[in-house]
Design a protein around this motif. Structure first.
Motif, PDB file in Angstrom:
ATOM      1  N   SER A 189       0.830  -1.210   0.000  1.00 23.74           N
ATOM      2  CA  SER A 189       0.000   0.000   0.000  1.00 23.74           C
ATOM      3  C   SER A 189       0.861   1.256   0.000  1.00 23.74           C
ATOM      4  O   SER A 189       0.560   2.228  -0.703  1.00 23.74           O
ATOM      5  N   ARG A 190       1.951   1.240   0.771  1.00 24.76           N
ATOM      6  CA  ARG A 190       2.848   2.402   0.775  1.00 24.76           C
ATOM      7  C   ARG A 190       3.545   2.559  -0.574  1.00 24.76           C
ATOM      8  O   ARG A 190       3.704   3.687  -1.063  1.00 24.76           O
ATOM      9  N   TYR A 191       3.951   1.433  -1.149  1.00 21.41           N
ATOM     10  CA  TYR A 191       4.602   1.505  -2.466  1.00 21.41           C
ATOM     11  C   TYR A 191       3.645   2.082  -3.501  1.00 21.41           C
ATOM     12  O   TYR A 191       4.026   2.968  -4.297  1.00 21.41           O
ATOM     13  N   LEU A 192       2.390   1.602  -3.497  1.00 18.37           N
ATOM     14  CA  LEU A 192       1.409   2.128  -4.449  1.00 18.37           C
ATOM     15  C   LEU A 192       1.110   3.600  -4.177  1.00 18.37           C
ATOM     16  O   LEU A 192       0.916   4.382  -5.113  1.00 18.37           O
ATOM     17  N   GLN A 197       1.775   9.069  -5.889  1.00 17.28           N
ATOM     18  CA  GLN A 197       2.213  10.439  -5.625  1.00 17.28           C
ATOM     19  C   GLN A 197       3.235  10.903  -6.658  1.00 17.28           C
ATOM     20  O   GLN A 197       3.197  12.056  -7.094  1.00 17.28           O
ATOM     21  N   ARG A 198       4.151   9.995  -7.041  1.00 15.34           N
ATOM     22  CA  ARG A 198       5.130  10.366  -8.074  1.00 15.34           C
ATOM     23  C   ARG A 198       4.446  10.638  -9.407  1.00 15.34           C
ATOM     24  O   ARG A 198       4.784  11.595 -10.114  1.00 15.34           O
ATOM     25  N   ILE A 199       3.470   9.789  -9.738  1.00 14.01           N
ATOM     26  CA  ILE A 199       2.746   9.994 -10.997  1.00 14.01           C
ATOM     27  C   ILE A 199       1.993  11.314 -10.966  1.00 14.01           C
ATOM     28  O   ILE A 199       2.004  12.082 -11.949  1.00 14.01           O
ATOM     29  N   LEU A 200       1.326  11.586  -9.819  1.00 15.10           N
ATOM     30  CA  LEU A 200       0.590  12.847  -9.711  1.00 15.10           C
ATOM     31  C   LEU A 200       1.529  14.048  -9.773  1.00 15.10           C
ATOM     32  O   LEU A 200       1.195  15.072 -10.380  1.00 15.10           O
ATOM     33  N   ASP A 202       4.403  14.166 -11.344  1.00 12.60           N
ATOM     34  CA  ASP A 202       4.817  14.321 -12.749  1.00 12.60           C
ATOM     35  C   ASP A 202       3.701  14.942 -13.576  1.00 12.60           C
ATOM     36  O   ASP A 202       3.949  15.817 -14.420  1.00 12.60           O
ATOM     37  N   LEU A 203       2.467  14.485 -13.334  1.00 14.90           N
ATOM     38  CA  LEU A 203       1.340  15.045 -14.088  1.00 14.90           C
ATOM     39  C   LEU A 203       1.137  16.524 -13.760  1.00 14.90           C
ATOM     40  O   LEU A 203       0.832  17.327 -14.655  1.00 14.90           O
ATOM     41  N   ARG A 204       1.313  16.858 -12.471  1.00 18.79           N
ATOM     42  CA  ARG A 204       1.157  18.270 -12.101  1.00 18.79           C
ATOM     43  C   ARG A 204       2.235  19.119 -12.773  1.00 18.79           C
ATOM     44  O   ARG A 204       1.959  20.233 -13.226  1.00 18.79           O
ATOM     45  N   ALA A 205       3.470  18.594 -12.803  1.00 16.12           N
ATOM     46  CA  ALA A 205       4.544  19.354 -13.448  1.00 16.12           C
ATOM     47  C   ALA A 205       4.268  19.531 -14.939  1.00 16.12           C
ATOM     48  O   ALA A 205       4.442  20.624 -15.488  1.00 16.12           O
ATOM     49  N   GLN A 206       3.810  18.437 -15.589  1.00 17.78           N
ATOM     50  CA  GLN A 206       3.483  18.550 -17.008  1.00 17.78           C
ATOM     51  C   GLN A 206       2.322  19.509 -17.228  1.00 17.78           C
ATOM     52  O   GLN A 206       2.338  20.324 -18.164  1.00 17.78           O
ATOM     53  N   PHE A 207       1.307  19.385 -16.351  1.00 18.84           N
ATOM     54  CA  PHE A 207       0.153  20.262 -16.505  1.00 18.84           C
ATOM     55  C   PHE A 207       0.538  21.720 -16.266  1.00 18.84           C
ATOM     56  O   PHE A 207       0.064  22.624 -16.970  1.00 18.84           O
ATOM     57  N   SER A 208       1.415  21.944 -15.260  1.00 17.78           N
ATOM     58  CA  SER A 208       1.853  23.311 -15.001  1.00 17.78           C
ATOM     59  C   SER A 208       2.598  23.888 -16.197  1.00 17.78           C
ATOM     60  O   SER A 208       2.397  25.057 -16.569  1.00 17.78           O
ATOM     61  N   GLU A 209       3.456  23.046 -16.805  1.00 16.19           N
ATOM     62  CA  GLU A 209       4.205  23.530 -17.967  1.00 16.19           C
ATOM     63  C   GLU A 209       3.273  23.809 -19.147  1.00 16.19           C
ATOM     64  O   GLU A 209       3.386  24.843 -19.814  1.00 16.19           O
ATOM     65  N   LEU A 210       2.325  22.880 -19.380  1.00 17.49           N
ATOM     66  CA  LEU A 210       1.377  23.101 -20.469  1.00 17.49           C
ATOM     67  C   LEU A 210       0.505  24.320 -20.202  1.00 17.49           C
ATOM     68  O   LEU A 210       0.186  25.087 -21.117  1.00 17.49           O
ATOM     69  N   THR A 211       0.111  24.470 -18.930  1.00 17.31           N
ATOM     70  CA  THR A 211      -0.713  25.628 -18.587  1.00 17.31           C
ATOM     71  C   THR A 211       0.049  26.921 -18.814  1.00 17.31           C
ATOM     72  O   THR A 211      -0.504  27.909 -19.326  1.00 17.31           O
ATOM     73  N   ARG A 212       1.337  26.910 -18.421  1.00 18.34           N
ATOM     74  CA  ARG A 212       2.143  28.106 -18.619  1.00 18.34           C
ATOM     75  C   ARG A 212       2.284  28.432 -20.098  1.00 18.34           C
ATOM     76  O   ARG A 212       2.127  29.586 -20.517  1.00 18.34           O
ATOM     77  N   LEU A 213       2.556  27.394 -20.908  1.00 20.84           N
ATOM     78  CA  LEU A 213       2.686  27.629 -22.342  1.00 20.84           C
ATOM     79  C   LEU A 213       1.367  28.099 -22.947  1.00 20.84           C
ATOM     80  O   LEU A 213       1.335  29.007 -23.791  1.00 20.84           O
ATOM     81  N   ASN A 214       0.281  27.471 -22.505  1.00 20.75           N
ATOM     82  CA  ASN A 214      -1.030  27.868 -23.022  1.00 20.75           C
ATOM     83  C   ASN A 214      -1.361  29.298 -22.604  1.00 20.75           C
ATOM     84  O   ASN A 214      -1.904  30.090 -23.396  1.00 20.75           O
TER      85      ASN A 214
END
Length: 362
Positions: A189-192, A197-200, A202-214
Motif C-alpha cells: 500500500s505504501r509503495y502504491l 504520488q510520483r505519478i501525480l 509528474d502530471l502536475r509538473a506537465q500540466f503546469s508547464e502546459l498551462t504556462r505555455l497555453n
C-alpha cells in the motif's frame, strides 16, 4: 479499512491452508495407527485358532487362562456348537469352537492389551453388523476407519474413529502469517501510494508547464489585440493633431496629445504586465477604484462606441470602496466585456445598442 479486509482475507486463506495440511497429517497418522491396530488384532485372533489346534480335552484350563488372559473359559466342545462359527455371549465375549474344545474369549481384553487402542476415540468390533465390543464414546467421530478381519472362524469387522485435534493446529504459524501479511499489505500500500504520488507530481509538473505555455499563448494573442487598440487611438490622435496644426488650431492639440500619452502609458503597462506573467506567477495586489478604470476603458473603446452608436449606462456609485486586485487585469476584464458587448450588437438597429454597468460592495 480496505487494507484490514485484505490482510484478514489473506490470513484466513493462510490459516485454512495450514489447517488443511495439519488435519491431513493427523488423518494420515491415525490411518497408520489403525493399520497397526488392525494388524495386531488380526494377529491376536489368529493366535486363538492356533491355540485351538494345540489344545485337547485333557489340557489344563488354568494354565491356558494364565498364559492368555483373554480366554475366560476352556471346556470340551458341545456338539450343538458349530466348529467354524463363533457363538456370541454378552459383554463382548464369544465362544470359539475347535475340534475338541471351546474357548470363551473376552474381546475387550484383546483390545485393551493393544497399545494402539488408546489412540482412537471409539473402537468397535462387529460380527455380521452386530456390535460385539464398543470402546470409547458413543458419539460418531469425524474420521472413521473400517476393515474386515480375514478368517472363517472369526469373521469380525474392526472399526475405529477419531476427531481432529484442534489444539495441535498451527496457531503460532497462523499468527506469524497474519503479521507477515500485515507487513506485506502495508508495504504494497505504501509503495502504491508513493508511486501514485510520483505519478501525480509528474502530471502536475506537465500540466503546469502546459498551462504556462497555453497561458503565454493566450497572453500573446490578447496583447496583440490589446496593443492594437491604443496604437490605433494614438495614430488617430496624432493624425488629428497634425491636421489641426496645419489649420493653425494649436489650442485644440493639447488634449489630443494628452490622450496619446495615456495610450502610450497603457501600452507600457501592458508590456510590463506581459513580462511579469512570463517570469512570475505572483501578481501584486493594489487598491483599485472601479470608476476611473471604467472611464479609461470607455476612452480606449471610444471609436468603437461611436461607430456602433452604443449607449453607456453607468451605475457605478461614487462611494464604492476600493478593492484589492491587479489594476491592469481589472481593466483588461472590463475592456473584453465591453468590446464583446459592442461586437454582439453590431447587427442591431441604429441607436438601439446599449451597455449597462453596475457595481455594489458585498
Amino acid at each position: 479499512m480496505l487494507k484490514f479486509a485484505i490482510c484478514l482475507l489473506l490470513t484466513d486463506l493462510s490459516a485454512l491452508a495450514l489447517s488443511i495440511h495439519t488435519l491431513q497429517q493427523q488423518y494420515e497418522e491415525h490411518s497408520a495407527e489403525f493399520r497397526i491396530l488392525y494388524r495386531d488384532v488380526a494377529l491376536k485372533l489368529s493366535q486363538h485358532d492356533v491355540i485351538l489346534t494345540l489344545l485337547s480335552a485333557a489340557s489344563d484350563p488354568e494354565r491356558v487362562k494364565k498364559a492368555f488372559p483373554q480366554i475366560l473359559i476352556l471346556k470340551t466342545r458341545s456338539q450343538e456348537f458349530s466348529a467354524t462359527e463363533p457363538q456370541l455371549e454378552c459383554n463382548g465375549t464369544y465362544w470359539l469352537n475347535g475340534q475338541h474344545v471351546s474357548l470363551l474369549i473376552d474381546l475387550k481384553k484383546v483390545l485393551s492389551t493393544l497399545p494402539q487402542s488408546n489412540a482412537f476415540r471409539t473402537l468397535r468390533l462387529y460380527l455380521h453388523d452386530t456390535p460385539l465390543v464398543v470402546l470409547g464414546d458413543a458419539i460418531t467421530p469425524y474420521w472413521q476407519w473400517h476393515k474386515a478381519l480375514v478368517g472363517d472362524s472369526q469373521p469380525f469387522e474392526l472399526a475405529a474413529g477419531n476427531d481432529p485435534d484442534w489444539r495441535n493446529l498451527p496457531w503460532v504459524s497462523v499468527l506469524l502469517f497474519a503479521l507477515l501479511w500485515a507487513m506485506v499489505v502495508e508495504f504494497v500500500s505504501r509503495y502504491l501510494m508513493y508511486k501514485r504520488q510520483r505519478i501525480l507530481a509528474d502530471l502536475r509538473a506537465q500540466f503546469s508547464e502546459l498551462t504556462r505555455l497555453n497561458t503565454m499563448g493566450e497572453i500573446t494573442a490578447g496583447m496583440v489585440h490589446e496593443l492594437n487598440q491604443p496604437l490605433t487611438a494614438i495614430l488617430s490622435y496624432n493624425q488629428t493633431a497634425l491636421s489641426l496644426l496645419k489649420q493653425e488650431r494649436s489650442a485644440e492639440i493639447a488634449p489630443l496629445l494628452d490622450a496619446a500619452v495615456v495610450q502610450t502609458k497603457r501600452i507600457s503597462a501592458l508590456l510590463t504586465d506581459l513580462r511579469q506573467k512570463m517570469y512570475s506567477d505572483h501578481v501584486p495586489l493594489q487598491p483599485v477604484n472601479l470608476k476611473p478604470v471604467w472611464s479609461r476603458v470607455l476612452m480606449l473603446l471610444e471609436n468603437e462606441l461611436q461607430a456602433g452608436k452604443v449607449k453607456i449606462i453607468n451605475k457605478i456609485p461614487d462611494d464604492l470602496p476600493p478593492f484589492l486586485a491587479a489594476p491592469q487585469w481589472v481593466e483588461q476584464i472590463l475592456h473584453n466585456l465591453l468590446l464583446n458587448a459592442i461586437q454582439a450588437q453590431q447587427s442591431n438597429a441604429p441607436t438601439s445598442a446599449w451597455v449597462e454597468i453596475a457595481a455594489q460592495p458585498t
